[in-house]
Design a protein around this motif. Structure first.
Motif, PDB file in Angstrom:
ATOM      1  N   ASP A 104       0.833  -1.205   0.000  1.00 17.88           N
ATOM      2  CA  ASP A 104       0.000   0.000   0.000  1.00 17.88           C
ATOM      3  C   ASP A 104       0.865   1.251   0.000  1.00 17.88           C
ATOM      4  O   ASP A 104       0.560   2.242  -0.680  1.00 17.88           O
ATOM      5  N   VAL A 105       1.970   1.235   0.758  1.00 16.84           N
ATOM      6  CA  VAL A 105       2.904   2.376   0.762  1.00 16.84           C
ATOM      7  C   VAL A 105       3.428   2.630  -0.645  1.00 16.84           C
ATOM      8  O   VAL A 105       3.455   3.768  -1.126  1.00 16.84           O
ATOM      9  N   TYR A 301      15.325   5.714  -1.024  1.00 20.49           N
ATOM     10  CA  TYR A 301      14.535   5.796   0.202  1.00 20.49           C
ATOM     11  C   TYR A 301      14.761   4.533   1.017  1.00 20.49           C
ATOM     12  O   TYR A 301      15.167   3.499   0.499  1.00 20.49           O
ATOM     13  N   GLY A 302      14.507   4.645   2.310  1.00 22.40           N
ATOM     14  CA  GLY A 302      14.673   3.501   3.199  1.00 22.40           C
ATOM     15  C   GLY A 302      14.711   3.970   4.640  1.00 22.40           C
ATOM     16  O   GLY A 302      14.820   5.176   4.913  1.00 22.40           O
ATOM     17  N   SER A 336      10.489   7.102   3.690  1.00 19.10           N
ATOM     18  CA  SER A 336      11.573   6.659   4.580  1.00 19.10           C
ATOM     19  C   SER A 336      11.150   6.735   6.034  1.00 19.10           C
ATOM     20  O   SER A 336      11.430   5.830   6.840  1.00 19.10           O
ATOM     21  N   ARG A 337      10.461   7.797   6.389  1.00 22.63           N
ATOM     22  CA  ARG A 337      10.009   7.955   7.772  1.00 22.63           C
ATOM     23  C   ARG A 337       9.012   6.855   8.142  1.00 22.63           C
ATOM     24  O   ARG A 337       9.065   6.286   9.231  1.00 22.63           O
ATOM     25  N   ILE A 338       8.106   6.554   7.215  1.00 17.78           N
ATOM     26  CA  ILE A 338       7.116   5.497   7.477  1.00 17.78           C
ATOM     27  C   ILE A 338       7.800   4.162   7.709  1.00 17.78           C
ATOM     28  O   ILE A 338       7.473   3.411   8.636  1.00 17.78           O
ATOM     29  N   LEU A 339       8.777   3.838   6.874  1.00 14.27           N
ATOM     30  CA  LEU A 339       9.498   2.567   7.023  1.00 14.27           C
ATOM     31  C   LEU A 339      10.295   2.558   8.315  1.00 14.27           C
ATOM     32  O   LEU A 339      10.435   1.509   8.967  1.00 14.27           O
ATOM     33  N   ASP A 340      10.825   3.701   8.701  1.00 10.08           N
ATOM     34  CA  ASP A 340      11.612   3.791   9.925  1.00 10.08           C
ATOM     35  C   ASP A 340      10.731   3.563  11.146  1.00 10.08           C
ATOM     36  O   ASP A 340      11.182   2.990  12.157  1.00 10.08           O
ATOM     37  N   GLU A 341       9.470   4.001  11.070  1.00 12.34           N
ATOM     38  CA  GLU A 341       8.570   3.890  12.210  1.00 12.34           C
ATOM     39  C   GLU A 341       7.738   2.625  12.174  1.00 12.34           C
ATOM     40  O   GLU A 341       7.019   2.330  13.138  1.00 12.34           O
ATOM     41  N   ALA A 342       7.816   1.882  11.065  1.00  6.69           N
ATOM     42  CA  ALA A 342       6.928   0.714  10.909  1.00  6.69           C
ATOM     43  C   ALA A 342       7.177  -0.317  12.015  1.00  6.69           C
ATOM     44  O   ALA A 342       8.300  -0.522  12.441  1.00  6.69           O
TER      45      ALA A 342
END
Length: 342
Positions: A104-105, A301-302, A336-342
């Motif tokens: 979805d991201v 990104y990451g 990147s922020r979303i993946l970092d907080e996932a």
């Protein structure tokens, strides 16, 4: 002619050509940009820019258009990346924060980029081989059926069902779960797989049931070795190419054909990006001669400072570079922020 005025004229030509989609003449430049000199002086400036290869005359009666060299100077020397407005930043954050999983991201990022830039957006799925294990859970659904949940640093989640031959107790399940976690969490995929395989050895099995351990290790290693995402990209916004109908044969047709070849898109993105910085490849700078009328704006990104994959846009060289660079940078940072907080 002063260098400052030459750059002012080039900036005006690029901005007008992108906005109007028409070759730019000296009279129009003077009227629109208040250059403070006469049309005759601007014509002389344009002749000098043409001699230096920054602009060209598509046909005898026309004004001038930027060349790849002109766009490159514009991007390197004249472009200030437009900051996104607070409303735009809120809209991006809200839209991406509603994503429910990695797929979805990725798909939301593609939609968002294509809408913000009015170009074709391409997002590479995070590369599995460079990701690390964030968490593994082993859940007993019944006495003889286990659910394995593998969560990677990319935000990717893999689930596997394992049928076991004999009932497993709560104590055995807890020991199995803690053993697997100690062996894998924080490790890159290759090292985590090797550590799991080592659990099969009698000297490391401890009190674990060998058959159950073998089945769980096999299922987790299969999930970790699943390289489907490494060559996957999501593409969106192809309909935006319709507004470039005047350059269909030179720019649009080759790009439409490239959209069918994910390997080509991956190479375009790979050639364009370096880490998490926004980079631009213009026209002939790209790896494919048949896409010499195409530009790529991309960023890695990451999670954290690690760029696991690339996202960006591809489109004809006549594009709004400042706005496109800002959109690519903003979306890459939010993902990147979303993946970092996932």
């Amino acid at each position: 002619m002063s260098d400052d005025r030459k750059l002012d004229v080039l900036r005006a030509i690029v901005e007008d050509y992108v906005a109007t989609e028409e070759p730019v003449g000296s009279k129009a430049l003077v009227e629109r940009h208040g250059l403070g000199v006469s049309p005759a002086t601007v014509r002389n400036d344009m002749a000098a820019l043409e001699d230096e290869g920054y602009i060209a005359q598509p046909h005898t009666s026309a004004g001038r258009v930027p060349t790849d060299k002109g766009y490159r100077l514009f991007v390197d020397r004249l472009t200030t990346v437009k900051p996104m407005s607070s409303a735009e930043r809120r809209a991006i954050a809200t839209f991406l924060d509603e994503a429910v999983d990695l797929d979805d991201v990725v798909h939301r990022s593609v939609r968002l980029l294509s809408q913000l830039t009015r170009q074709v957006a391409v997002v590479q799925y995070p590369t599995l081989s460079r990701s690390t294990v964030r968490h593994i859970d082993v859940i007993a659904l019944t006495e003889s059926r286990l659910l394995l949940v593998l969560i990677l640093s990319t935000g990717r989640v893999e689930q596997r069902l394992v049928e076991v031959d004999r009932p497993i107790t709560e104590e055995q399940l807890a020991e199995l779960r803690s053993t697997v976690l100690r062996a894998t969490v924080g490790e890159v995929i290759a090292d985590a797989g090797a550590a799991l395989q080592a659990l099969r050895a009698p000297e490391t099995a401890g009190g674990l049931d060998r058959d159950v351990t073998d089945d769980v290790v096999a299922a987790l290693c299969e999930a970790m070795s699943d390289h489907r995402s490494d060559q996957r990209v999501a593409v969106g916004g192809a309909a935006n190419l319709a507004r470039y109908g005047d350059s269909f044969d030179s720019a649009v047709r080759p790009l439409l054909e490239a959209l069918e070849e994910h390997v080509v898109l991956l190479k375009l993105l790979g050639e364009a990006h370096t880490g998490d910085a926004v980079t631009v490849r213009i026209g002939h700078e790209g790896p494919y001669q048949e896409l010499s009328a195409t530009s790529v704006v991309a960023s890695g990104y990451g999670p954290g400072d690690e760029a696991l994959a690339t996202l960006g846009i591809v489109g004809p060289t006549r594009m709004d570079y400042p706005g496109t660079m800002a959109a690519v940078r903003a979306v890459a940072r939010y993902v990147s922020r979303i993946l970092d907080e996932a």
